[in-house]
Design an enzyme around this catalytic site. Structure first.
Site, PDB file in Angstrom:
ATOM      1  N   CYS A 138       0.898  -1.378   0.043  1.00  0.00           N
ATOM      2  CA  CYS A 138       0.057   0.221  -0.305  1.00  0.00           C
ATOM      3  C   CYS A 138       0.918   1.319   0.082  1.00  0.00           C
ATOM      4  O   CYS A 138       1.732   1.697   0.971  1.00  0.00           O
ATOM      5  CB  CYS A 138      -0.827  -0.054   1.354  1.00  0.00           C
ATOM      6  SG  CYS A 138      -1.963   1.497   1.399  1.00  0.00           S
ATOM      7  N   CYS A 153      -0.599   4.167   2.450  1.00  0.00           N
ATOM      8  CA  CYS A 153      -0.571   4.086   3.760  1.00  0.00           C
ATOM      9  C   CYS A 153      -0.291   2.420   4.203  1.00  0.00           C
ATOM     10  O   CYS A 153       0.767   2.176   4.197  1.00  0.00           O
ATOM     11  CB  CYS A 153      -1.826   4.582   4.394  1.00  0.00           C
ATOM     12  SG  CYS A 153      -3.300   3.912   3.501  1.00  0.00           S
ATOM     13  N   SER A 154      -1.177   1.826   4.726  1.00  0.00           N
ATOM     14  CA  SER A 154      -0.878   0.621   5.142  1.00  0.00           C
ATOM     15  C   SER A 154      -2.027  -0.501   4.946  1.00  0.00           C
ATOM     16  O   SER A 154      -2.089  -1.359   5.800  1.00  0.00           O
ATOM     17  CB  SER A 154      -0.473   0.511   6.443  1.00  0.00           C
ATOM     18  OG  SER A 154      -1.427   1.173   7.378  1.00  0.00           O
ATOM     19  N   CYS A 155      -2.985  -0.222   3.905  1.00  0.00           N
ATOM     20  CA  CYS A 155      -3.900  -1.095   3.796  1.00  0.00           C
ATOM     21  C   CYS A 155      -3.833  -2.710   3.399  1.00  0.00           C
ATOM     22  O   CYS A 155      -2.970  -2.945   2.893  1.00  0.00           O
ATOM     23  CB  CYS A 155      -4.824  -0.624   2.337  1.00  0.00           C
ATOM     24  SG  CYS A 155      -5.571   1.068   2.675  1.00  0.00           S
TER      25      CYS A 155
END
Ligand code: FE
Length: 195
Positions: A99, A102-104
Site C-alpha cells: 500500500c 498508507c498500510s491497507c
C-alpha cells in the site's frame, strides 16, 4: 495538510473509543464488541482460504473471480474486507502487495498489517526495485519470473494466492493451512515445507 507522523490505527482507535465513552456517546459494552472484532482479524483466516483453494478447484475459481464472496463463504468478512481481490502466483509470475499510500490490508484474511509492511522503506522501494527488496527479504527469484506489484487501496484489498509447494500432494486442508504464512499472502515469501 500536516505532514506529522500519524499514530498507528490501534492507537487512534483506542483514542476514539476513549473519547466516545468519556462523552457518554456510547456505552462501554459496545466497545467490547469492537475489541472482539479486532481479535477476529487474523491472517490465519487467510491461510485457511489458501488451503481450501489448493484442495478445491471450484472454490479456487470462485475465490479468483470474487474474493470477497469466497472469503465470506468461510465466515471471513467485515471491515476492510469488502473489496478483496485475490491474485494467483504461477511458476512464471510472482505477485506482491504494497500500500504505497498508507498500510491497507484485507483485514479479515490478512489481519492488521505487520510493521515492515507499514514502513516507508518497503512502500517506496518495493515499487522501484521489487526484486532487490524480495532478495533482501530472503526470496531470490529467477530472472525469468515476472514480478507484479499490486498497490492496495481502500477499494481493492489484494491477497496473494501463493504456489502450493511440491511435496505437499495428498496433504489435508488443515496440514496445508498450517504451512501458509502471512508473508506468502502478501507475496514476499514462498510457502515451503517444514524442514
Ligand atoms: Fe493503505
Amino acid at each position: 495538510m500536516s505532514r506529522e507522523e500519524v499514530a498507528s490505527p490501534e492507537r487512534r482507535a483506542a483514542a476514539v473509543a476513549e473519547a466516545l465513552v468519556e462523552q457518554g456517546a456510547v456505552p462501554d459494552a459496545s466497545l467490547d464488541s469492537l475489541a472482539a472484532v479486532e481479535e477476529r482479524l487474523d491472517w490465519r483466516n487467510g491461510a485457511r482460504v489458501v488451503a481450501k483453494a489448493w484442495t478445491d478447484p471450484d472454490y479456487k475459481a470462485r475465490l479468483l473471480s470474487d474474493g470477497t464472496a469466497a472469503c465470506a463463504e468461510l465466515g471471513f468478512e467485515g471491515p476492510q474486507g469488502e473489496y478483496i481481490v485475490v491474485v494467483e502466483d504461477t511458476p512464471d509470475c510472482k505477485n506482491l502487495i504494497v500500500c504505497t499510500q498508507c498500510s491497507c490490508t484485507a483485514w479479515p484474511v490478512l489481519g492488521l498489517p505487520p510493521d515492515w509492511y507499514k514502513s516507508p522503506a518497503y512502500r517506496a522501494r518495493v515499487v522501484r526495485e521489487p526484486r532487490r527488496v524480495l532478495r533482501e527479504m530472503g526470496l531470490d527469484l529467477a530472472p525469468r519470473v515476472a514480478v507484479k506489484v499490486w498497490d492496495t487501496t481502500a477499494e481493492t484489498r489484494f491477497v496473494v494466492l501463493p504456489l502450493r509447494p511440491e511435496g505437499s500432494e495428498g496433504w489435508s486442508e488443515d496440514q496445508l493451512a498450517a504451512i501458509v504464512t502471512r508473508e506468502s499472502m502478501i507475496g514476499v515469501a514462498r510457502v515451503t515445507l517444514p524442514a
